[in-house]
Write an enzyme that holds these catalytic residues in place. Structure first.
Site, PDB file in Angstrom:
ATOM      1  N   ASN A 145      37.487  -6.724  10.930  1.00 48.25           N
ATOM      2  CA  ASN A 145      38.226  -5.696  11.668  1.00 48.25           C
ATOM      3  C   ASN A 145      37.546  -4.369  11.374  1.00 48.25           C
ATOM      4  OD1 ASN A 145      40.049  -3.887  12.735  1.00 48.25           O
ATOM      5  ND2 ASN A 145      41.649  -4.262  11.206  1.00 48.25           N
TER       6      ASN A 145
ATOM      7  N   HIS B 282      48.637  -5.406  13.615  1.00 44.89           N
ATOM      8  CA  HIS B 282      48.070  -4.966  12.329  1.00 44.89           C
ATOM      9  C   HIS B 282      49.011  -3.935  11.709  1.00 44.89           C
ATOM     10  CE1 HIS B 282      45.417  -3.063   9.417  1.00 44.89           C
ATOM     11  NE2 HIS B 282      44.681  -4.159   9.480  1.00 44.89           N
TER      12      HIS B 282
ATOM     13  N   GLU C 173      48.701 -10.081   5.325  1.00 46.43           N
ATOM     14  CA  GLU C 173      48.079  -8.901   4.721  1.00 46.43           C
ATOM     15  C   GLU C 173      49.132  -8.068   3.994  1.00 46.43           C
ATOM     16  OE1 GLU C 173      44.223  -7.871   6.893  1.00 46.43           O
ATOM     17  OE2 GLU C 173      45.815  -6.979   8.060  1.00 46.43           O
TER      18      GLU C 173
ATOM     19  N   SER D  92      41.567  -6.089   1.039  1.00 48.80           N
ATOM     20  CA  SER D  92      40.481  -5.911   0.060  1.00 48.80           C
ATOM     21  C   SER D  92      39.786  -7.227  -0.299  1.00 48.80           C
ATOM     22  CB  SER D  92      41.001  -5.195  -1.193  1.00 48.80           C
ATOM     23  OG  SER D  92      41.538  -3.929  -0.844  1.00 48.80           O
TER      24      SER D  92
ATOM     25  N   GLY E 227      42.775  -1.811   2.233  1.00 44.58           N
ATOM     26  CA  GLY E 227      41.951  -0.612   2.075  1.00 44.58           C
ATOM     27  C   GLY E 227      42.141   0.084   0.740  1.00 44.58           C
TER      28      GLY E 227
ATOM     29  N   GLY F 265      38.443  -5.800   6.321  1.00 46.66           N
ATOM     30  CA  GLY F 265      38.271  -4.426   6.796  1.00 46.66           C
ATOM     31  C   GLY F 265      37.002  -3.828   6.219  1.00 46.66           C
TER      32      GLY F 265
ATOM     33  N   GLU G 165      48.535  -1.222  10.318  1.00 45.58           N
ATOM     34  CA  GLU G 165      48.269   0.181  10.681  1.00 45.58           C
ATOM     35  C   GLU G 165      48.861   0.503  12.041  1.00 45.58           C
ATOM     36  OE1 GLU G 165      44.053   0.000   9.993  1.00 45.58           O
ATOM     37  OE2 GLU G 165      44.435  -0.171   7.842  1.00 45.58           O
TER      38      GLU G 165
ATOM     39  N   LYS H 188      38.108  -1.555  12.662  1.00 43.60           N
ATOM     40  CA  LYS H 188      39.030  -0.410  12.805  1.00 43.60           C
ATOM     41  C   LYS H 188      38.364   0.698  13.628  1.00 43.60           C
ATOM     42  CE  LYS H 188      41.114  -1.743   8.463  1.00 43.60           C
ATOM     43  NZ  LYS H 188      41.962  -1.368   7.365  1.00 43.60           N
TER      44      LYS H 188
HETATM   45  C1  PEP Z   1      42.447  -4.984   7.267  1.00 44.79           C
HETATM   46  O1  PEP Z   1      42.422  -3.891   7.765  1.00 44.79           O
HETATM   47  O2  PEP Z   1      42.899  -5.915   7.932  1.00 44.79           O
HETATM   48  C2  PEP Z   1      41.971  -5.148   5.889  1.00 44.79           C
HETATM   49  C3  PEP Z   1      42.229  -6.271   5.277  1.00 44.79           C
HETATM   50  O3  PEP Z   1      41.285  -4.112   5.339  1.00 44.79           O
HETATM   51  P1  PEP Z   1      40.541  -4.122   3.895  1.00 44.79           P
HETATM   52  O4  PEP Z   1      39.731  -5.375   3.831  1.00 44.79           O
HETATM   53  O5  PEP Z   1      39.692  -2.886   3.910  1.00 44.79           O
HETATM   54  O6  PEP Z   1      41.605  -4.083   2.865  1.00 44.79           O
END
Ligand code: PEP
Length: 249
Positions: A9, A95, A167, A213, A173, A234, A97, A11
């Site tokens: 992703n 998601h 998630e 992460s 993030g 991400g 966000e 973003k």
């Molecule tokens: C995401 O945005 O779906 C995500 C898992 O981000 P990150 O890997 O940066 O935590």
């Protein structure tokens, strides 16, 4: 046996030329991957050039959102047919966000999931708890409710084809990852809720990713868990070397 699926992703990162460069770097690094479904999800404006760059590769194209209506007066939105015509195969829906900053609701996510399926797009539906919810001990309750609402009204075969992405919001993030045991335990609870809502067969088939992460240093431990079928990535999806290491866990 569920085929693992790793999706990047991106973003709101990468211009069109940067997207093309990243794809050109990824293609040779991932050319020999056959046992994992690999997806990249660039921003909308880069989808057409990304589709051209991905042509003939083993990497599928996804996007990060779409509207639930087929067309109409929805300024600034993107319709499913527009995505299908460009060769998009996957769509990330709900998601955290988007839920947090753009007011997405479980009901809206369900509408989008149904529309995506109607248009032959594979939804990657995101669910996850906040830190407050985790600390209150209601993680399973929250994510199982989100799961059931997202899949409401789907047939068994439609539900089995959805990809869920668990998630934990506090892990996205932040560099903080859920422990592999915690992630697996929550994903097992999500799978049990799919069994409750549909059947054991659907629960055995549906793929559930972990996201938050996930990176080269922790992917093998997470992917070793029986209920974790892949990752939504991400930060580590923005560099070809990191993403290819995650894919090749
Ligand atoms: C995401 O945005 O779906 C995500 C898992 O981000 P990150 O890997 O940066 O935590």
């Amino acid at each position: 046996m569920r085929k693992p699926i790793i999706a990047g992703n991106w973003k709101m990162n990468k211009t069109a030329s940067e997207s093309k460069t990243l794809i050109e770097q990824l293609i040779p690094l991932l050319a020999d991957v056959t046992e994992v479904d690999v997806v990249v999800c660039p921003p909308f404006v880069n989808v057409e050039s990304a589709a051209a760059a991905l042509k003939g590769s083993n990497i599928a194209l996804g996007v990060q959102n779409m509207h639930y209506e087929q067309s109409g007066a929805y300024t600034g939105e993107i319709a499913p047919s527009m995505l299908v015509e460009l060769g998009v195969q996957y769509v990330i829906l709900g998601h955290s966000e988007r839920r947090q900053f753009f007011g997405e609701t479980d009901e809206g996510v369900n509408k989008k999931t149904r529309t995506a399926i109607e248009f032959g797009l594979k939804p990657i539906v995101c669910i996850g708890e906040t830190l407050e919810e985790r600390e209150a001990g209601i993680t399973n309750e929250v994510v199982c409710k989100q799961t059931k609402l997202a899949l409401l009204g789907l047939s068994e075969s439609e539900a089995a084809d959805v990809v869920l992405a668990y998630e934990p919001i506090w892990a996205i993030g932040t560099g903080v990852t859920a422990t592999a045991d915690d992630a697996n335990e929550t994903i097992a609870a999500i799978r049990a809720s799919v069994k409750e809502a549909f059947s054991g067969d659907v629960a055995a088939k549906i793929r559930i990713q972990y996201g938050g992460s996930m990176k080269p240093g922790n992917v093998s431990e997470l992917m070793a868990k029986p209920d974790i079928d892949g990752g939504l990535i991400g930060g580590a999806a923005l560099k070809a070397e990191d993403f290819s290491k995650v894919v090749k866990f």
